[in-house]
Design an enzyme around this catalytic site. Structure first.
Site, mmCIF file in Angstrom:
data_model
loop_
_atom_site.group_PDB
_atom_site.id
_atom_site.type_symbol
_atom_site.label_atom_id
_atom_site.label_comp_id
_atom_site.label_asym_id
_atom_site.label_seq_id
_atom_site.Cartn_x
_atom_site.Cartn_y
_atom_site.Cartn_z
ATOM 1 N N GLU A 1 0.833 -1.202 0.000
ATOM 2 C CA GLU A 1 0.000 0.000 0.000
ATOM 3 C C GLU A 1 0.869 1.255 0.000
ATOM 4 O O GLU A 1 1.986 1.260 0.511
ATOM 5 C CB GLU A 1 -0.907 -0.002 1.230
ATOM 6 N N CYS B 1 6.597 -6.786 7.143
ATOM 7 C CA CYS B 1 7.718 -6.300 7.954
ATOM 8 C C CYS B 1 8.002 -7.352 9.015
ATOM 9 O O CYS B 1 7.087 -7.997 9.508
ATOM 10 C CB CYS B 1 7.335 -4.984 8.631
ATOM 11 N N GLY C 1 6.790 -1.710 5.943
ATOM 12 C CA GLY C 1 8.172 -2.159 5.973
ATOM 13 C C GLY C 1 9.122 -1.283 6.760
ATOM 14 O O GLY C 1 8.816 -0.144 7.087
ATOM 15 N N SER D 1 11.812 6.859 7.848
ATOM 16 C CA SER D 1 11.520 6.527 9.244
ATOM 17 C C SER D 1 12.023 5.132 9.577
ATOM 18 O O SER D 1 11.831 4.195 8.807
ATOM 19 C CB SER D 1 10.009 6.605 9.463
ATOM 20 N N SER E 1 11.505 6.080 15.264
ATOM 21 C CA SER E 1 10.310 5.709 16.019
ATOM 22 C C SER E 1 10.713 5.287 17.425
ATOM 23 O O SER E 1 11.296 4.223 17.611
ATOM 24 C CB SER E 1 9.593 4.552 15.326
ATOM 25 N N CYS F 1 -0.776 6.040 9.939
ATOM 26 C CA CYS F 1 0.418 5.314 10.382
ATOM 27 C C CYS F 1 0.039 4.009 11.056
ATOM 28 O O CYS F 1 -0.818 3.984 11.930
ATOM 29 C CB CYS F 1 1.209 6.129 11.391
#
Ligand code: SAH
Ligand code: SF4
Length: 343
Positions: free
Chosen positions: A96, A116, A163, A195, A218, A335
């Site tokens: 996506e 991921c 990912g 990120s 993060s 997110c």
């Protein structure tokens, strides 16, 4: 780069590599430049390269493939103009991307992996595990496909889709070089954000590249106990080693880091957490993005209602903190909501 039935993934090659290939095939070297610029413009097949002689197109067809991103679905958000895309890759893997509109232009949040393997407990992408790394060409194709579908020009990129970008380090680095190449889309590095959940060795390697992109890290928790519970990566590289690496990154690149912090109700939004967080990043000139946790079905976590209060506590301690506006939540495009299933 070979992948699809042992053919060359030509859209992942740099201009000089395409020229070398043309030369190797006995074509005039300028044909390489032509091929590269047609690929960078987003052609989906060699047939479309009508400025090439038929023989050159036949060679390309026989020896190379173009790794595209086929649009399966486009979900527009009713609320804020965000659009989520579901794309299918050459082998059927699905990913996506999210197109966001800001006052200053259009920004694409793109995926670097299908799935991921980092397993953060609050994230929908992590649930499926890693399916595979994306090719550099497939990152580029997300931009081409989103632009083609909507007619907009994308001016900024965020590598924050599905990912962990630094878990696909070589392909991501190649993509960054391709997308910023003057012969290609010529996107300025300052228009790109990446990120990471904090893969320390790769972060140290990235610092050496000295790219002028915006790095987001993060964090999501201010101490090892909570962070290890939420993000398994912390059991491998704890906060002390991560912060050490972040400081080194800033020193080497001269770029301030932006930290992501999703407030989870009752877990990471207490005054004690604010104090610990301020202690962690004090003196780095860093910015903290406070994100109200987005709901992910079955995760059992609830959005922190106290994001604004938490940000105010940090500001009072002299830390530069803002609450991020959530876009696209009504179409599961915010997110941590990207999963490429049930879309
Ligand atoms: N793998 C990278 C980039 C993709 S995730 C990373 O983890 O940084 C993009 C951002 O969404 C990260 O900051 C991630 O922690 C955050 N995120 C994941 N799940 C979320 C959720 N449910 N609510 C809010 N943010 C979330
Ligand atoms: Fe992977 Fe990022 Fe989701 Fe963690 S938050 S599981 S690193 S995509």
């Amino acid at each position: 780069m070979k992948d699809h039935m042992d053919k060359i993934d030509i859209k992942s090659l740099m201009p000089q590599e395409v020229t070398a290939l043309a030369r190797e095939w006995g074509l005039p070297p300028y044909r390489g430049g032509q091929i590269f610029s047609r690929l960078a413009a987003g052609v989906q097949s060699f047939e479309e390269m009508t400025d090439l002689p038929r023989g050159a197109r036949a060679l390309l067809e026989e020896r190379c493939f173009i790794a595209g991103a086929k649009e399966i679905l486009r979900c527009p958000s009713a609320k804020d103009g965000t659009q989520k895309f579901l794309f299918e890759l050459y082998d059927g893997a699905r990913i996506e991307s999210v197109l966001m509109n800001y006052e200053y232009g259009h920004s694409l949040c793109l995926s670097t992996q299908a799935g991921c393997r980092m397993g953060c407990v609050f994230c929908a992408t992590g649930k499926s595990g890693l399916i595979r790394n994306l090719l550099p060409s497939e990152m580029l194709s997300q931009i081409h496909a989103a632009e083609k579908s909507t007619g907009v020009k994308i001016g900024r990129l965020v590598l924050m889709g599905m990912g962990e970008p630094l878990d696909n380090y070589d392909h991501v680095l190649r993509f960054l070089k391709l997308v910023s190449s003057p012969e290609g889309l010529h996107m300025g590095m300052r228009k790109i954000s990446l990120s990471t959940c904090g893969l320390v060795p790769q972060l140290n390697k990235l610092a050496e590249e000295n790219l002028q992109l915006t790095l987001s890290v993060s964090l999501h928790a201010p101490n090892d106990e909570t962070r290890s519970r939420l993000m398994p990566v912390n059991r491998r590289w704890n906060l002390a080693s991560l912060m050490d690496s972040c400081r080194r990154y800033t020193k080497k690149t001269g770029r301030r880091i932006s930290f992501e912090y999703a407030v989870i109700d009752g877990q990471s939004d207490t005054p004690e957490c604010a104090k610990q967080l301020a202690g962690l990043i004090r003196g780095m000139g860093a910015h903290i993005n406070i994100i109200p946790l987005n709901p992910v079905k079955g995760s059992g976590f609830h959005a922190g209602k106290n994001a604004a209060r938490f940000a105010a506590q940090l500001s009072a301690m002299g830390i530069n903190a803002t609450v991020r506006r959530t876009l696209g939540a009504d179409v599961d495009a915010a997110c941590g909501q990207l999963s490429a299933v049930n879309s």
